[in-house]
Design a protein around this motif. Structure first.
Motif, PDB file in Angstrom:
ATOM      1  N   SER A 139       0.856  -1.187   0.000  1.00  0.00           N
ATOM      2  CA  SER A 139       0.000   0.000   0.000  1.00  0.00           C
ATOM      3  C   SER A 139       0.890   1.234   0.000  1.00  0.00           C
ATOM      4  O   SER A 139       2.091   1.150   0.271  1.00  0.00           O
ATOM      5  CB  SER A 139      -0.941   0.006   1.217  1.00  0.00           C
ATOM      6  N   THR A 140       0.317   2.389  -0.322  1.00  0.00           N
ATOM      7  CA  THR A 140       1.111   3.615  -0.446  1.00  0.00           C
ATOM      8  C   THR A 140       0.419   4.786   0.236  1.00  0.00           C
ATOM      9  O   THR A 140      -0.809   4.838   0.331  1.00  0.00           O
ATOM     10  CB  THR A 140       1.331   3.978  -1.929  1.00  0.00           C
ATOM     11  N   GLU A 194       0.917   8.980  -0.142  1.00  0.00           N
ATOM     12  CA  GLU A 194       1.638  10.000  -0.906  1.00  0.00           C
ATOM     13  C   GLU A 194       1.184  11.407  -0.540  1.00  0.00           C
ATOM     14  O   GLU A 194       0.004  11.649  -0.297  1.00  0.00           O
ATOM     15  CB  GLU A 194       1.404   9.806  -2.402  1.00  0.00           C
ATOM     16  N   LEU A 221       2.759   7.642  -7.614  1.00  0.00           N
ATOM     17  CA  LEU A 221       3.294   6.327  -7.274  1.00  0.00           C
ATOM     18  C   LEU A 221       2.247   5.243  -7.538  1.00  0.00           C
ATOM     19  O   LEU A 221       2.543   4.215  -8.161  1.00  0.00           O
ATOM     20  CB  LEU A 221       3.738   6.290  -5.812  1.00  0.00           C
ATOM     21  N   ALA A 222       1.028   5.469  -7.084  1.00  0.00           N
ATOM     22  CA  ALA A 222      -0.045   4.493  -7.319  1.00  0.00           C
ATOM     23  C   ALA A 222      -0.324   4.355  -8.809  1.00  0.00           C
ATOM     24  O   ALA A 222      -0.574   3.260  -9.311  1.00  0.00           O
ATOM     25  CB  ALA A 222      -1.308   4.915  -6.569  1.00  0.00           C
ATOM     26  N   GLY A 253      -3.906   2.964  -2.186  1.00  0.00           N
ATOM     27  CA  GLY A 253      -3.071   4.024  -1.649  1.00  0.00           C
ATOM     28  C   GLY A 253      -3.865   5.231  -1.186  1.00  0.00           C
ATOM     29  O   GLY A 253      -5.018   5.422  -1.573  1.00  0.00           O
ATOM     30  N   GLY A 289       4.801  -1.181   2.665  1.00  0.00           N
ATOM     31  CA  GLY A 289       4.223   0.128   2.402  1.00  0.00           C
ATOM     32  C   GLY A 289       5.293   1.147   2.062  1.00  0.00           C
ATOM     33  O   GLY A 289       6.463   0.984   2.417  1.00  0.00           O
ATOM     34  N   ILE A 290       4.868   2.201   1.349  1.00  0.00           N
ATOM     35  CA  ILE A 290       5.755   3.315   0.994  1.00  0.00           C
ATOM     36  C   ILE A 290       5.051   4.619   1.330  1.00  0.00           C
ATOM     37  O   ILE A 290       3.880   4.800   0.984  1.00  0.00           O
ATOM     38  CB  ILE A 290       6.092   3.317  -0.518  1.00  0.00           C
ATOM     39  N   SER A 291       5.756   5.517   2.020  1.00  0.00           N
ATOM     40  CA  SER A 291       5.237   6.869   2.259  1.00  0.00           C
ATOM     41  C   SER A 291       6.178   7.888   1.623  1.00  0.00           C
ATOM     42  O   SER A 291       7.398   7.688   1.614  1.00  0.00           O
ATOM     43  CB  SER A 291       5.084   7.143   3.756  1.00  0.00           C
TER      44      SER A 291
END
Length: 415
Positions: free
Chosen positions: A273-274, A276, A283-284, A300, A347-349
């Motif tokens: 999941s993201t 942003e 990104l998504a 995301g 996950g990425i933030s």
């Protein structure tokens, strides 16, 4: 075998349209064993295009023109090629009927000027256009092969891949093989200098380095007596490059970084999941450009405002007030909130200042914090990017994906 590419359109000269077509075609030509002699951009002007064609005739065996095949008077590619080769234009009645039917089925009436798209230099072989009204063509003259293909990128790619490549493969008689090595995290100039000692003694190897959005593609094209001979040339080069740059290489198969992430997550049975901020959903968007990504990508959040970060990701108001929205602390709390909300494996933030406004001496434009979590841990890294807003956003996205790749592979990021 030498090739030239001519991109046609005044909008390209004036910077109103970005040329991505020649990048794609040049890369494919090198992969097929061609040497690129020239890449020209000319406007919608007859004399300039004829001069450009004549110049390329003097240096190349194959010329590919892109654009200028539409129905309007400024679409002059057909006329210019006819003039430069001495092959007069002739009406192809079958193509004319096909274009009429195609347009009338969509718009009920066909404007008279569409007949221009059915004229081709004498002796041309037609290159079908599966999605547009403008066919391409191949004409052989002056001991040269001239391929004319349309300018819209999707039409160009389909025609080049489906039609032109098969002709080009027939031209190359010497056995050749091209491999692509996809790299992120290295500068183009320094990387080229650092591999010179590996390649310089191999006369049968041509290499090219292409840079885009912080990523590099290294292509190695080798020729030899047969496939076994070629493999014996390429394998030690590839192994040495892998030995030196293992953690920077994300694919040896021509995959995109987002495709590589997809395969890695799928292999490990992980989900993603993201969250942003400054990238605004880019990104998504990049991830969902990969077919089948729903198997690993759950979704995301775009938490652009401070209020939305607090509401949706439970970022503490005090954290933003003390450290700011663009900070390691906020990126970490975005990451923690994302994990709590989604329960995905990874996950990425991303939070940063994409510019061109909003920067300060302490937090300049291009400052970005990227957080990543996986089942083995959680980290936030600081980046400083440069360039216009769109480039900073692109760099943030691909460095975020790379940070995840390194974490999944248990490799250390070198920033």
């Amino acid at each position: 075998m030498k090739a030239s590419i001519i991109c046609i359109g005044t909008e390209l000269l004036k910077g109103k349209t970005i040329d991505t077509n020649s990048y794609y075609i040049a890369k494919e030509l090198v992969n097929q064993g061609f040497t690129i002699e020239n890449k020209l951009i000319v406007g919608d002007e007859m004399k300039g295009l004829v001069n450009g064609l004549n110049f390329c005739f003097s240096t190349s065996d194959v010329i590919i023109t892109i654009g200028g095949l539409g129905p309007t008077l400024d679409d002059i590619t057909r006329d210019a090629i006819a003039a430069a080769t001495g092959n007069p234009l002739e009406l192809n009645e079958d193509i004319h009927k096909h274009i009429q039917h195609q347009i009338e089925s969509r718009y009920k009436s066909c404007a008279a000027n569409n007949i221009r798209q059915a004229y081709f230099p004498k002796g041309s072989k037609i290159l079908p256009n599966p999605i547009g009204t403008a066919p391409g063509f191949l004409v052989e003259a002056l001991d040269k092969k001239i391929y004319a293909i349309p300018g819209p990128p999707l039409e160009m790619k389909l025609m080049f891949d489906n039609e032109v490549l098969s002709y080009l493969r027939e031209i190359i008689k010497v056995p050749t093989k091209t491999v692509s090595i996809e790299i992120i995290g290295l500068g183009e100039s320094s990387f080229e200098e650092s591999i010179d000692d590996i390649i310089k003694d191999h006369q049968n190897v041509i290499y090219g380095i292409y840079a885009l959005n912080g990523k590099l593609t290294l292509t190695l094209t080798a020729s030899g007596r047969n496939n076994e001979d070629i493999d014996n040339i390429l394998e030690p080069i590839i192994e040495e490059i892998k030995k030196r740059y293992q953690k920077y290489i994300y694919s040896l198969k021509g995959e995109s970084l987002e495709e590589r992430i997809f395969y890695l997550l799928q292999e490990k049975n992980y989900t993603l999941s993201t969250a942003e901020s400054c990238t605004g959903g880019l990104l998504a968007s990049v991830l969902t450009g990969v077919s089948g990504i729903s198997r690993v990508f759950d979704g995301g959040y775009v938490t652009y405002s401070n209020e939305f970060k607090i509401k949706e990701l439970s970022v503490a108001k005090e954290t933003i007030e003390e450290h700011g929205a663009v900070s390691k602390e906020t990126a970490m709390e975005m990451l923690i909130g994302l994990k709590d909300k989604t329960q995905t494996s990874c996950g990425i933030s991303i939070t940063g200042i994409a510019g061109p406004t909003g920067g300060t001496p302490e937090k300049p434009v291009g400052l970005v914090y990227i957080g990543v979590y996986t089942p083995t841990g959680m980290e936030v890294l600081k980046y400083q990017f440069y360039g216009p807003r769109s480039r900073i956003q692109q760099l943030a996205v691909y460095n975020g994906l790379n940070q995840l790749r390194l974490s999944l592979n248990n490799l250390q990021n070198s920033i």
